[in-house]
Enzyme design. Structure first.
Site, mmCIF file in Angstrom:
data_model
loop_
_atom_site.group_PDB
_atom_site.id
_atom_site.type_symbol
_atom_site.label_atom_id
_atom_site.label_comp_id
_atom_site.label_asym_id
_atom_site.label_seq_id
_atom_site.Cartn_x
_atom_site.Cartn_y
_atom_site.Cartn_z
ATOM 1 N N ASP A 47 1.029 -1.236 0.084
ATOM 2 C CA ASP A 47 0.109 0.035 0.037
ATOM 3 C C ASP A 47 0.801 1.390 -0.142
ATOM 4 O O ASP A 47 1.696 1.541 1.051
ATOM 5 C CB ASP A 47 -1.051 -0.106 1.287
ATOM 6 N N TYR A 52 3.317 10.124 0.817
ATOM 7 C CA TYR A 52 4.167 9.349 1.568
ATOM 8 C C TYR A 52 5.532 9.945 1.241
ATOM 9 O O TYR A 52 6.698 9.642 2.024
ATOM 10 C CB TYR A 52 4.163 8.083 1.735
ATOM 11 N N LYS A 81 -2.317 6.388 -4.091
ATOM 12 C CA LYS A 81 -3.338 7.476 -3.869
ATOM 13 C C LYS A 81 -3.301 8.710 -4.381
ATOM 14 O O LYS A 81 -1.892 9.184 -4.484
ATOM 15 C CB LYS A 81 -3.513 7.605 -2.460
ATOM 16 N N HIS A 113 -7.559 10.049 -1.902
ATOM 17 C CA HIS A 113 -6.754 10.067 -0.549
ATOM 18 C C HIS A 113 -7.695 10.534 0.844
ATOM 19 O O HIS A 113 -7.856 10.089 1.642
ATOM 20 C CB HIS A 113 -5.327 10.620 -0.491
#
Length: 348
Positions: A47, A52, A81, A113
């Site tokens: 994931d 990130y 996302k 997201h």
């Protein structure tokens, strides 16, 4: 060891492994090793997310796994996302960047997201302060219908194999489904025994939406603001006692609870030994009893480690929004129905 219920079938036809490696908070220089260790341990679900800021390193690890013959691309389920600042017409370019960074030709799942869009691109830094309050320079609004249409186009054009959402409430899902041609395959939210998400889970089940659980082990250092006084889920007396009863770690108990409850579980770790232990949580050689599951469900307190993007009141109006600029999408009623609030937000 064999694992139980290895995957759930999505409405799109894809098979989603019930335990995946989360890459949120994984540091540069560590995340690549974690991904490779996970695949080596037997994970087939990774994931990811652009926000990130580690997808390039994840991509390098994936290519290493492919080139060494450890796994084939078609054997993996990779999620990414699209973040708030890439909503609307910015979605296609956001996907292309993620595919480039991950060094992939397609994604198995692409999620929205958050149900909020930022006018700012790039995002003003820092995105939040140490208490999780959004940067005052960020201009945001509740928005997901136009962005979902862009995701539908990517799905229909086979750029991605499944599409879904993250951090959506029942109200938001209901409106989205009523105004869309494609029902989300997945809704990814915070879930653990302190936040069992019973109502949302029942709703998603009726709509054939798979519910994914992030922060399944608790998260005192959420990027939305650290909570040094937050309860440590792994140290909860009930969880520790059950772990002793089944001769497993508290983390394994939490992951098994998550999968038994119908979630797809996304534990994060950068430690190879713990990564392997997390996957071993679903070995067929052990399980939690109904009585143990009831004790874990009894821990629910609707407690969230993460913070949403808006203050928590259904009586919120634009003059009460503190810490950032807000542009209300349509009406105050729309904001009231969709705002991330203390009782019904699903945040990260």
């Amino acid at each position: 060891q064999k694992t139980m219920r290895a995957a759930l079938k999505l409405t799109s036809g894809g098979l989603l492994p019930v335990v995946g490696l989360g890459t949120w908070k994984s540091k540069p220089g560590e995340v690549g090793d974690a991904v490779f260790a996970a695949i080596k341990a037997g994970y087939r679900h990774i994931d990811c997310a652009a926000i990130y800021k580690n997808e390039k390193e994840v991509g390098e690890a994936l290519q290493k796994a492919f080139s060494t013959g450890l796994v084939k691309r078609e054997e993996l389920f990779i999620t990414s996302k699209v973040f708030n600042h890439k909503h609307g017409s910015r979605v296609p370019s956001a996907l292309e960047q993620s595919l480039k960074d991950l060094n992939l030709d397609y994604l198995d799942l692409y999620l929205m997201h958050w149900p909020f869009s930022f006018e700012n691109d790039p995002i003003p830094e820092p995105m939040r302060d140490e208490n999780g309050i959004p940067n005052p320079a960020i201009i945001m609004k509740v928005e997901y219908l136009d962005t979902w249409k862009e995701l539908e186009k990517l799905y229909n054009n086979k750029k991605v194999r499944s599409i879904g959402v993250s951090n959506f409430t029942i109200e938001q899902l209901t409106e989205l489904i009523s105004k869309s041609s494609v029902v989300p395959s997945v809704n990814q939210v915070e879930a653990h025994p302190y936040l069992t998400q019973v109502e949302l889970k029942e709703y998603c089940s009726k709509q054939n939406i798979v519910l994914e659980a992030y922060s399944p082990l608790g998260s005192r250092d959420s990027y939305s603001g650290s909570k040094p006084d937050a309860p440590v889920l792994l140290n909860d007396a009930v969880i520790v006692k059950i772990a002793e009863e089944v001769k497993r770690t508290p983390a394994q108990v939490l992951i098994r609870w998550s999968v038994n409850s119908g979630f797809v579980c996304l534990p994060k770790s950068s430690n190879a030994e713990r990564i392997a232990q997390n996957l071993a949580s679903i070995e067929e050689s052990w399980n939690l009893s109904e009585e143990q599951m009831e004790r874990l469900n009894g821990l629910n307190r609707n407690y969230r480690y993460g913070k949403g993007w808006m203050p928590g009141s259904r009586r919120l109006n634009k003059n009460q929004c503190v810490g950032f600029k807000l542009r209300v999408g349509k009406t105050r009623r729309e904001l009231s129905a969709k705002v991330m609030n203390d009782k019904n937000p699903h945040n990260r």
